[in-house]
Write a protein that holds these residues in place. Structure first.
Motif, PDB file in Angstrom:
ATOM      1  N   VAL A   1      -4.737 -12.681  19.393  1.00 42.73           N
ATOM      2  CA  VAL A   1      -5.484 -11.815  18.481  1.00 42.73           C
ATOM      3  C   VAL A   1      -6.985 -12.059  18.620  1.00 42.73           C
ATOM      4  CG1 VAL A   1      -5.961 -11.330  16.043  1.00 42.73           C
ATOM      5  CG2 VAL A   1      -3.598 -11.547  16.828  1.00 42.73           C
ATOM      6  N   ALA A   2      -7.388 -13.331  18.687  1.00 44.42           N
ATOM      7  CA  ALA A   2      -8.814 -13.658  18.782  1.00 44.42           C
ATOM      8  C   ALA A   2      -9.429 -13.138  20.078  1.00 44.42           C
ATOM      9  CB  ALA A   2      -9.004 -15.169  18.670  1.00 44.42           C
ATOM     10  N   ARG A   3      -8.654 -13.128  21.163  1.00 42.54           N
ATOM     11  CA  ARG A   3      -9.156 -12.611  22.441  1.00 42.54           C
ATOM     12  C   ARG A   3      -9.192 -11.091  22.472  1.00 42.54           C
ATOM     13  NH1 ARG A   3      -5.176 -15.991  24.570  1.00 42.54           N
ATOM     14  NH2 ARG A   3      -4.035 -14.136  25.280  1.00 42.54           N
ATOM     15  N   SER A   4      -8.301 -10.453  21.706  1.00 44.17           N
ATOM     16  CA  SER A   4      -8.043  -9.026  21.888  1.00 44.17           C
ATOM     17  C   SER A   4      -8.681  -8.131  20.839  1.00 44.17           C
ATOM     18  CB  SER A   4      -6.525  -8.782  21.891  1.00 44.17           C
ATOM     19  OG  SER A   4      -5.884  -9.590  22.856  1.00 44.17           O
ATOM     20  N   PHE A   5      -9.064  -8.687  19.686  1.00 43.75           N
ATOM     21  CA  PHE A   5      -9.596  -7.876  18.595  1.00 43.75           C
ATOM     22  C   PHE A   5     -10.844  -8.550  18.018  1.00 43.75           C
ATOM     23  CE2 PHE A   5      -5.068  -7.045  18.888  1.00 43.75           C
ATOM     24  CZ  PHE A   5      -5.009  -5.659  18.852  1.00 43.75           C
TER      25      PHE A   5
ATOM     26  N   GLN B   1      10.397 -22.233  20.778  1.00 48.02           N
ATOM     27  CA  GLN B   1       9.292 -22.890  20.069  1.00 48.02           C
ATOM     28  C   GLN B   1       8.579 -21.847  19.202  1.00 48.02           C
ATOM     29  OE1 GLN B   1       8.909 -26.533  20.762  1.00 48.02           O
ATOM     30  NE2 GLN B   1      10.947 -25.775  21.316  1.00 48.02           N
ATOM     31  N   LEU B   2       9.235 -21.492  18.103  1.00 43.99           N
ATOM     32  CA  LEU B   2       8.728 -20.398  17.271  1.00 43.99           C
ATOM     33  C   LEU B   2       7.442 -20.761  16.539  1.00 43.99           C
ATOM     34  CD1 LEU B   2       9.800 -17.505  16.721  1.00 43.99           C
ATOM     35  CD2 LEU B   2      11.371 -18.973  17.948  1.00 43.99           C
ATOM     36  N   GLU B   3       7.348 -21.964  16.012  1.00 42.34           N
ATOM     37  CA  GLU B   3       6.120 -22.347  15.312  1.00 42.34           C
ATOM     38  C   GLU B   3       4.914 -22.234  16.242  1.00 42.34           C
ATOM     39  OE1 GLU B   3       3.760 -26.275  13.791  1.00 42.34           O
ATOM     40  OE2 GLU B   3       5.952 -26.413  13.906  1.00 42.34           O
ATOM     41  N   THR B   4       5.061 -22.722  17.460  1.00 40.91           N
ATOM     42  CA  THR B   4       3.961 -22.644  18.428  1.00 40.91           C
ATOM     43  C   THR B   4       3.613 -21.195  18.738  1.00 40.91           C
ATOM     44  OG1 THR B   4       4.631 -24.746  19.404  1.00 40.91           O
ATOM     45  CG2 THR B   4       3.218 -23.331  20.742  1.00 40.91           C
ATOM     46  N   TRP B   5       4.608 -20.354  18.894  1.00 38.77           N
ATOM     47  CA  TRP B   5       4.386 -18.930  19.165  1.00 38.77           C
ATOM     48  C   TRP B   5       3.616 -18.268  18.026  1.00 38.77           C
ATOM     49  CZ3 TRP B   5       4.255 -14.343  21.527  1.00 38.77           C
ATOM     50  CH2 TRP B   5       4.643 -13.182  20.858  1.00 38.77           C
ATOM     51  N   LEU B   6       4.040 -18.532  16.788  1.00 37.13           N
ATOM     52  CA  LEU B   6       3.475 -17.835  15.634  1.00 37.13           C
ATOM     53  C   LEU B   6       2.105 -18.373  15.223  1.00 37.13           C
ATOM     54  CD1 LEU B   6       6.762 -17.708  13.537  1.00 37.13           C
ATOM     55  CD2 LEU B   6       5.675 -15.770  14.686  1.00 37.13           C
ATOM     56  N   ALA B   7       1.923 -19.689  15.311  1.00 40.41           N
ATOM     57  CA  ALA B   7       0.708 -20.308  14.781  1.00 40.41           C
ATOM     58  C   ALA B   7      -0.336 -20.628  15.841  1.00 40.41           C
ATOM     59  CB  ALA B   7       1.068 -21.593  14.024  1.00 40.41           C
ATOM     60  N   ARG B   8       0.029 -20.559  17.121  1.00 37.89           N
ATOM     61  CA  ARG B   8      -0.928 -20.846  18.183  1.00 37.89           C
ATOM     62  C   ARG B   8      -1.085 -19.665  19.144  1.00 37.89           C
ATOM     63  NH1 ARG B   8      -1.899 -25.970  19.632  1.00 37.89           N
ATOM     64  NH2 ARG B   8      -3.564 -24.950  20.830  1.00 37.89           N
ATOM     65  N   ASP B   9       0.029 -19.222  19.735  1.00 40.14           N
ATOM     66  CA  ASP B   9      -0.063 -18.160  20.740  1.00 40.14           C
ATOM     67  C   ASP B   9      -0.548 -16.838  20.150  1.00 40.14           C
ATOM     68  OD1 ASP B   9       0.732 -19.691  22.925  1.00 40.14           O
ATOM     69  OD2 ASP B   9       2.859 -19.289  22.606  1.00 40.14           O
ATOM     70  N   VAL B  10       0.044 -16.433  19.023  1.00 38.35           N
ATOM     71  CA  VAL B  10      -0.334 -15.145  18.433  1.00 38.35           C
ATOM     72  C   VAL B  10      -1.791 -15.154  17.961  1.00 38.35           C
ATOM     73  CG1 VAL B  10       0.115 -13.538  16.535  1.00 38.35           C
ATOM     74  CG2 VAL B  10       2.023 -14.454  17.867  1.00 38.35           C
ATOM     75  N   PRO B  11      -2.258 -16.166  17.207  1.00 37.10           N
ATOM     76  CA  PRO B  11      -3.681 -16.176  16.843  1.00 37.10           C
ATOM     77  C   PRO B  11      -4.620 -16.205  18.047  1.00 37.10           C
ATOM     78  CG  PRO B  11      -2.461 -17.651  15.412  1.00 37.10           C
ATOM     79  CD  PRO B  11      -1.511 -17.232  16.492  1.00 37.10           C
ATOM     80  N   ASP B  12      -4.275 -16.968  19.091  1.00 37.67           N
ATOM     81  CA  ASP B  12      -5.128 -16.995  20.285  1.00 37.67           C
ATOM     82  C   ASP B  12      -5.223 -15.609  20.913  1.00 37.67           C
ATOM     83  OD1 ASP B  12      -5.653 -19.668  19.994  1.00 37.67           O
ATOM     84  OD2 ASP B  12      -4.255 -20.340  21.547  1.00 37.67           O
TER      85      ASP B  12
ATOM     86  N   PRO C   1     -10.317 -19.954  19.012  1.00 34.44           N
ATOM     87  CA  PRO C   1     -11.783 -19.893  19.066  1.00 34.44           C
ATOM     88  C   PRO C   1     -12.286 -18.480  18.801  1.00 34.44           C
ATOM     89  CG  PRO C   1     -10.877 -19.912  21.277  1.00 34.44           C
ATOM     90  CD  PRO C   1      -9.715 -20.091  20.348  1.00 34.44           C
ATOM     91  N   LEU C   2     -13.566 -18.379  18.511  1.00 33.27           N
ATOM     92  CA  LEU C   2     -14.184 -17.074  18.289  1.00 33.27           C
ATOM     93  C   LEU C   2     -14.144 -16.265  19.577  1.00 33.27           C
ATOM     94  CD1 LEU C   2     -15.769 -15.316  16.216  1.00 33.27           C
ATOM     95  CD2 LEU C   2     -17.859 -16.250  17.240  1.00 33.27           C
ATOM     96  N   GLY C   3     -13.600 -15.069  19.496  1.00 28.14           N
ATOM     97  CA  GLY C   3     -13.492 -14.214  20.668  1.00 28.14           C
ATOM     98  C   GLY C   3     -14.670 -13.270  20.795  1.00 28.14           C
ATOM     99  N   PRO C   4     -14.677 -12.471  21.850  1.00 28.11           N
ATOM    100  CA  PRO C   4     -15.788 -11.539  22.077  1.00 28.11           C
ATOM    101  C   PRO C   4     -15.727 -10.351  21.125  1.00 28.11           C
ATOM    102  CG  PRO C   4     -14.077 -11.212  23.718  1.00 28.11           C
ATOM    103  CD  PRO C   4     -13.658 -12.404  22.919  1.00 28.11           C
ATOM    104  N   LEU C   5     -16.842  -9.639  21.030  1.00 26.50           N
ATOM    105  CA  LEU C   5     -16.892  -8.409  20.230  1.00 26.50           C
ATOM    106  C   LEU C   5     -16.347  -7.254  21.074  1.00 26.50           C
ATOM    107  CD1 LEU C   5     -20.323  -8.740  18.393  1.00 26.50           C
ATOM    108  CD2 LEU C   5     -18.077  -8.547  17.310  1.00 26.50           C
ATOM    109  N   VAL C   6     -15.037  -7.253  21.259  1.00 31.74           N
ATOM    110  CA  VAL C   6     -14.412  -6.231  22.104  1.00 31.74           C
ATOM    111  C   VAL C   6     -14.529  -4.867  21.430  1.00 31.74           C
ATOM    112  CG1 VAL C   6     -12.825  -7.793  23.269  1.00 31.74           C
ATOM    113  CG2 VAL C   6     -12.175  -6.812  21.076  1.00 31.74           C
ATOM    114  N   ARG C   7     -14.787  -3.849  22.227  1.00 33.68           N
ATOM    115  CA  ARG C   7     -14.970  -2.501  21.692  1.00 33.68           C
ATOM    116  C   ARG C   7     -13.757  -1.611  21.937  1.00 33.68           C
ATOM    117  NH1 ARG C   7     -20.535  -1.359  20.658  1.00 33.68           N
ATOM    118  NH2 ARG C   7     -21.833  -3.171  21.143  1.00 33.68           N
ATOM    119  N   SER C   8     -12.847  -2.042  22.809  1.00 32.30           N
ATOM    120  CA  SER C   8     -11.661  -1.248  23.107  1.00 32.30           C
ATOM    121  C   SER C   8     -10.412  -2.044  22.760  1.00 32.30           C
ATOM    122  CB  SER C   8     -11.643  -0.854  24.590  1.00 32.30           C
ATOM    123  OG  SER C   8     -11.644  -2.015  25.407  1.00 32.30           O
TER     124      SER C   8
END
Length: 382
Positions: A235-239, A222-233, A106-113
């Protein structure tokens, strides 16, 4: 005589052994102290050492296909490669447009840090990330786009390019070896694409194991889940990144090319495109790793050629292969033949080329320009 065939390797080994035997036989005659004998000893040692190195290089080339044939070697030396452009399915820009069914970050916040806990080296930051869905704790290397931390960019969201390294390698391969950030900056300066957040997750879990980025059966990572779900989630929360799939793409080389194609084709709601260099479209497991049984549901899931035939996803693929590359050519040819809308495949087929970093470096500007042309999230606007 083939550059990668056993007759050539046998010939090189035979010449090396013969040179060593001759050196041993003649060495006593060269043992006296004189300028001529000293020069003869130096020449003999140099010749034998050189032949040993050539033998090792020939064996490594036969195993890893750095140079596919003599024409490929000649082309690498003089910088000429013959290539053909082929396409299949829809137009790339059309395939990457619109929405697709499935889960996406999902769309994450406009994090500044920046998220805490990272080891920062300039604009490259290394994190340890735990995936709540996969249970994997892995390394994720992030390269920030220029100006990301500037106050004037606090409301700017950047597209995401997720990278997948070859095997064996590390998450830093695309940043350090392929110089992806530098090439991207050149394309940005040429107004061919936007600056993007480069995200390079660990794919060897556990370390050193070629998992082919797939989800295994019970007890397997579960590499596919890690790469295609966990990592994007994460990234979306953190950047500061967009949520639309036209702002997310993958890129990979060799085994990483398979990974890039797989996560994009199986998760079109997350990714609009993939760049595949020397990759393939069915997993190639080593004899020591079998994450699922042949003929199982997982085996069917990871046959991307069959997926393109029966359920083509709306993604755009830029693919590089070569007639001389047995690692990638057969499945790429099958994918091109099978491709139909809504999938789009734009392929660069080299006539005589192997399976090596130097080749892919030369094609990186073209592939990034293609990305900026066909995905709206990566397209530079005035």
């Amino acid at each position: 005589m083939s550059l990668i065939g056993w007759p050539f390797l046998t010939l090189v080994v035979a010449v090396t052994v013969a040179a060593f035997v001759v050196a041993v036989v003649l060495w006593p005659a060269m043992s006296r102290r004189s300028a001529g004998n000293i020069a003869a000893r130096i020449g003999t040692l140099t010749l034998v050492s050189g032949l040993v190195l050539i033998t090792a290089a020939t064996q490594l080339n036969a195993q890893f296909l750095f140079f596919a044939d003599w024409s490929d070697l000649q082309g690498a030396l003089n910088g000429t490669v013959t290539k053909t452009a082929l396409s299949g399915g829809a137009r790339a820009a059309e395939a990457a447009k619109g929405s697709a069914s499935g889960a996406a970050a999902p769309l994450g916040p406009l994090v500044r840090s920046l998220p805490p806990g990272g080891r920062q080296d300039g604009d490259v930051i290394t994190y340890s990330v735990k995936g709540p869905l996969s249970g994997i704790v892995g390394t994720v290397v992030v390269k920030l786009p220029p100006g990301y931390l500037d106050p004037g960019s606090a409301t700017t969201r950047y597209p995401v390019l997720e990278t997948f390294q070859g095997y064996p390698s590390t998450p830093r391969q695309w940043i350090q070896t392929m110089h992806l950030g530098d090439v991207m900056a050149q394309q940005v300066d040429a107004k061919r694409m936007r600056s993007a957040l480069i995200v390079s997750p660990q794919v060897e879990v556990p370390p050193g194991v070629d998992t082919e980025c797939v989800n295994g059966g019970q007890g397997s990572p579960q590499l596919e889940t890690w790469l295609a779900r966990d990592v994007p989630d994460w990234v979306a929360r953190s950047f500061r990144v967009p949520a639309d799939r036209s702002s997310w793409a993958t890129i990979g080389l060799s085994t990483g090319g398979w990974c890039a194609a797989m996560v994009a084709m199986l998760h079109p709601a997350q990714y609009g495109a993939a760049i595949v260099m020397g990759g393939y479209f069915r997993p190639e497991f080593s004899p020591l790793y079998e994450p699922y049984a042949p003929g199982s549901a997982l085996a069917a899931r990871y046959n991307l050629v069959t997926l393109a035939v029966h359920h083509p996803p709306p993604v755009a693929l830029w693919v590089e292969t070569s007639h001389s590359d047995p690692v990638s050519y057969s499945s790429t040819r099958a994918l091109l033949k099978a491709a139909r809308a809504p999938i789009a495949v734009d392929a660069v087929v080299l006539q005589h080329a192997g399976h090596r970093i130097g080749l892919w470096k030369g094609l990186l500007p073209q592939s990034l320009s293609w990305l900026g042309t066909n995905l709206s999230g990566f397209r530079q606007t005035a």
